[in-house]
Design a protein around this motif. Structure first.
Motif, PDB file in Angstrom:
ATOM      1  N   SER A   1      40.709  51.356  49.912  1.00 23.53           N
ATOM      2  CA  SER A   1      41.358  50.845  48.685  1.00 23.53           C
ATOM      3  C   SER A   1      42.286  50.158  47.593  1.00 23.53           C
TER       4      SER A   1
ATOM      5  N   LYS B   1      37.691  40.387  39.966  1.00 21.05           N
ATOM      6  CA  LYS B   1      36.524  40.518  38.752  1.00 21.05           C
ATOM      7  C   LYS B   1      35.316  40.485  39.208  1.00 21.05           C
TER       8      LYS B   1
ATOM      9  N   LEU C   1      30.810  46.182  41.333  1.00 23.86           N
ATOM     10  CA  LEU C   1      31.239  48.337  41.843  1.00 23.86           C
ATOM     11  C   LEU C   1      30.481  48.405  40.368  1.00 23.86           C
ATOM     12  N   ASP C   2      30.378  47.745  39.853  1.00 26.98           N
ATOM     13  CA  ASP C   2      30.366  48.691  38.696  1.00 26.98           C
ATOM     14  C   ASP C   2      28.399  48.727  38.371  1.00 26.98           C
TER      15      ASP C   2
ATOM     16  N   THR D   1      32.745  51.461  32.967  1.00 25.74           N
ATOM     17  CA  THR D   1      33.246  51.277  34.063  1.00 25.74           C
ATOM     18  C   THR D   1      33.917  53.151  34.020  1.00 25.74           C
TER      19      THR D   1
ATOM     20  N   ILE E   1      39.678  57.223  44.193  1.00 28.53           N
ATOM     21  CA  ILE E   1      39.849  56.164  43.183  1.00 28.53           C
ATOM     22  C   ILE E   1      39.449  56.614  41.841  1.00 28.53           C
TER      23      ILE E   1
ATOM     24  N   MET F   1      48.117  54.144  39.559  1.00 26.02           N
ATOM     25  CA  MET F   1      47.839  53.648  40.889  1.00 26.02           C
ATOM     26  C   MET F   1      48.899  52.769  40.974  1.00 26.02           C
TER      27      MET F   1
HETATM   28  N1  COS Z   1      35.340  44.096  35.961  1.00 26.91           N
HETATM   29  C1  COS Z   1      36.071  43.202  35.692  1.00 26.91           C
HETATM   30  N2  COS Z   1      37.231  42.858  35.759  1.00 26.91           N
HETATM   31  C2  COS Z   1      37.667  44.064  36.222  1.00 26.91           C
HETATM   32  C3  COS Z   1      37.239  45.248  35.652  1.00 26.91           C
HETATM   33  C4  COS Z   1      36.032  45.580  35.464  1.00 26.91           C
HETATM   34  N3  COS Z   1      35.024  46.722  35.576  1.00 26.91           N
HETATM   35  N4  COS Z   1      38.415  46.110  36.045  1.00 26.91           N
HETATM   36  C5  COS Z   1      39.403  44.994  36.796  1.00 26.91           C
HETATM   37  N5  COS Z   1      38.932  44.406  35.972  1.00 26.91           N
HETATM   38  C6  COS Z   1      40.414  42.961  36.136  1.00 26.91           C
HETATM   39  C7  COS Z   1      40.883  43.206  35.306  1.00 26.91           C
HETATM   40  O1  COS Z   1      40.704  43.474  33.630  1.00 26.91           O
HETATM   41  C8  COS Z   1      42.291  42.324  35.537  1.00 26.91           C
HETATM   42  O2  COS Z   1      42.065  41.558  34.339  1.00 26.91           O
HETATM   43  P1  COS Z   1      43.422  40.594  34.324  1.00 26.91           P
HETATM   44  O3  COS Z   1      44.519  40.060  36.154  1.00 26.91           O
HETATM   45  O4  COS Z   1      42.987  39.539  33.729  1.00 26.91           O
HETATM   46  O5  COS Z   1      44.598  41.473  34.154  1.00 26.91           O
HETATM   47  C9  COS Z   1      42.335  42.780  37.281  1.00 26.91           C
HETATM   48  O6  COS Z   1      41.387  42.940  37.379  1.00 26.91           O
HETATM   49  C10 COS Z   1      43.177  44.082  37.694  1.00 26.91           C
HETATM   50  O7  COS Z   1      42.604  44.593  36.961  1.00 26.91           O
HETATM   51  P2  COS Z   1      43.824  46.059  37.296  1.00 26.91           P
HETATM   52  O8  COS Z   1      44.958  46.264  38.294  1.00 26.91           O
HETATM   53  O9  COS Z   1      43.398  46.950  36.621  1.00 26.91           O
HETATM   54  O10 COS Z   1      42.324  46.735  39.070  1.00 26.91           O
HETATM   55  P3  COS Z   1      42.466  48.160  38.362  1.00 26.91           P
HETATM   56  O11 COS Z   1      43.443  49.134  38.101  1.00 26.91           O
HETATM   57  O12 COS Z   1      41.470  48.112  37.829  1.00 26.91           O
HETATM   58  O13 COS Z   1      42.356  48.268  40.402  1.00 26.91           O
HETATM   59  C11 COS Z   1      41.553  49.731  41.668  1.00 26.91           C
HETATM   60  C12 COS Z   1      42.245  49.002  40.972  1.00 26.91           C
HETATM   61  C13 COS Z   1      42.275  50.237  42.688  1.00 26.91           C
HETATM   62  C14 COS Z   1      40.424  51.146  40.785  1.00 26.91           C
HETATM   63  C15 COS Z   1      40.271  48.933  42.285  1.00 26.91           C
HETATM   64  O14 COS Z   1      41.431  48.145  43.726  1.00 26.91           O
HETATM   65  C16 COS Z   1      39.591  50.060  43.093  1.00 26.91           C
HETATM   66  O15 COS Z   1      38.241  50.058  42.466  1.00 26.91           O
HETATM   67  N6  COS Z   1      39.221  50.571  44.472  1.00 26.91           N
HETATM   68  C17 COS Z   1      38.708  49.767  45.040  1.00 26.91           C
HETATM   69  C18 COS Z   1      37.604  49.480  45.980  1.00 26.91           C
HETATM   70  C19 COS Z   1      36.274  49.701  46.439  1.00 26.91           C
HETATM   71  O16 COS Z   1      35.929  49.873  45.613  1.00 26.91           O
HETATM   72  N7  COS Z   1      35.842  49.557  47.891  1.00 26.91           N
HETATM   73  C20 COS Z   1      34.543  50.059  47.695  1.00 26.91           C
HETATM   74  C21 COS Z   1      34.262  48.233  48.294  1.00 26.91           C
HETATM   75  S1  COS Z   1      32.269  48.577  48.851  1.00 26.91           S
HETATM   76  S2  COS Z   1      32.255  49.938  50.642  1.00 26.91           S
END
Ligand code: COS
Length: 385
Positions: A133, A234, A240-241, A314, A369, A384
């Motif tokens: 995660s 990113k 993942l989106d 997202t 998540i 988080m």
């Molecule tokens: N598309 C593009 N950029 C994105 C984005 C998206 N959907 N979501 C976040 N970002 C960018 C943010 O804009 C931010 O950019 P800056 O560094 O310029 O500020 C950066 O990524 C970090 O964003 P943030 O700190 O908000 O991170 P999140 O809170 O979005 O991410 C979670 C944390 C826990 C949500 C993320 O780590 C996650 O999704 N974890 C699960 C991973 C997963 O799904 N694993 C399975 C893998 S495949 S089996």
């Protein structure tokens, strides 16, 4: 405005995917599941049909279809077999869409045509033994060399990792920069130091290939970078989106498959002198599955509409993924109840639906998540950190 009316082209594509699933997938799914057989012949057929990389532009070998149409294909394949659906989702949403979005022209021309045709498979190497995660916290390291990068680390639970020709490998270039130090590399899997081993003993998705990857000082040139150094997180989140959307669409297929199987069974099977469908408690179970199916499909279509109209999606994708995956688990469990003892063996698809659905609330972001992402969007407070 969201329009639920399908175009003639969408109907045709859905019908084609349905016929393909009934003719090519359903007859082999039980044996593939029993034998843990990753069916490369079926992968080739998926490629021949244009079902891999279908959202990629035609100039790179895709079909250039929109996200809503893509969901129709994924739903049908998901109804037949989640292992095949995983091939479609990983190849299309995680790998091809990332290369299309972040790649240079050279990278797009090098990789996309063979990925879209199914001649080559790709895999998505984000998760590690100690990083699930918390995706920003990778141990895999990329170190700059003259004219390239040296990558070392382990990746875990990688779909198609034993068969992929190219692996998207996410690695940290500068730990102090945290998520802003991550980079994504397109690594040919025949590179020296790259190895993959199969993970066996899965509850479900037994017809799907799952690997552990090991990179031991793998050398890649500078032009293996997908996006810039620092874009890695990113690249992963944007992949993942699309990937979560595809998983959700596949789960709509599982839900629909549960309804179809349960309607068939309950109208044939007689107890107390009449078909069990005539019992209110059975009808209630089927009604629950119908509601779950329609709600999940509506949420997927809404997320697809947002993507097709270039709106942020997202949070809505997380809503669709959370609901559809949990609905698939619920529906499969209920479908087994409708089938009674017959539902507990693989003469019917419902026990496989349950085993296959179970991973969907784990991979591409657990349900927890998704709730954190949805909760943050609703409250403006990040739970988080
Ligand atoms: N598309 C593009 N950029 C994105 C984005 C998206 N959907 N979501 C976040 N970002 C960018 C943010 O804009 C931010 O950019 P800056 O560094 O310029 O500020 C950066 O990524 C970090 O964003 P943030 O700190 O908000 O991170 P999140 O809170 O979005 O991410 C979670 C944390 C826990 C949500 C993320 O780590 C996650 O999704 N974890 C699960 C991973 C997963 O799904 N694993 C399975 C893998 S495949 S089996």
């Amino acid at each position: 405005m969201i329009d639920f009316e399908l175009t003639d082209e969408q109907r045709l594509i859905r019908e084609t995917a349905k016929e393909f699933t009934d003719r090519e997938i359903i007859p082999v799914v039980r044996e593939n599941d029993r034998n843990e057989h990753f069916d490369l012949g079926l992968v080739k057929k998926l490629g021949d049909m244009g079902f891999l990389g279908s959202i990629v532009a035609e100039e790179y070998g895709g079909r250039g279809i929109d996200y809503r149409t893509y969901a129709l294909i994924v739903e049908e394949i998901g109804r037949g077999d989640s292992a095949s659906r995983t091939v479609v989702s990983v190849q299309t949403s995680l790998v091809c869409s990332s290369i299309q979005r972040w790649g240079t022209e050279e990278q797009k021309h090098r990789w996309l045509p063979s990925l879209c045709s199914g001649e080559a498979l790709g895999c998505f190497g984000l998760t590690e033994p100690n990083t699930g995660s918390d995706a920003a916290n990778l141990s895999t390291r990329a170190t700059k060399t003259d004219g390239g990068w040296r990558i070392s680390g382990q990746k875990q639970w990688i779909s198609m990792g034993n068969y992929a020709k190219v692996a998207m490998i996410f690695a940290q270039t500068d730990p102090e920069k945290k998520h802003r130090g991550l980079a994504c590399f397109l690594v040919p899997t025949d590179s020296d130091g790259f190895s993959a081993s199969a993970i066996h003993g899965k509850l479900g998705l037994r017809g799907s290939d799952t690997a552990e990857l090991s990179l031991d000082a793998v050398e890649v040139p500078d032009d293996a970078l997908l996006g810039e150094v620092g874009d890695g997180f990113k690249v992963a989140m944007s992949a993942l989106d699309s990937g979560r959307y595809s998983v959700a669409a596949g789960c709509v297929g599982i839900c629909q498959g549960c309804v179809d199987a349960s309607v068939n069974y309950s109208t044939q099977r007689e107890q107390f002198g009449k078909p069990i469908a005539s019992f209110q408690l059975v009808a209630a179970m089927i009604a629950d599955m119908v509601v779950d199916t329609e709600a999940a499909r509506g949420l997927v279509w809404r997320a697809g509409w947002l993507k097709d109209t270039d709106r942020p999606s997202t949070t809505e994708t997380s809503v669709a993924k959370l609901f559809a995956t949990e609905a698939a688990v619920r529906s499969a469990n209920t479908a087994i109840q409708v089938h009674g003892g017959s539902g507990y063996v693989d003469d019917y698809p419902v026990e496989r639906y349950l085993r296959d659905a179970r991973v969907t609330t784990l991979y591409e972001g657990t349900s927890q998540i998704q709730k954190l992402i949805i909760g943050r969007a609703a409250t403006g407070v990040n739970a988080m950190v």
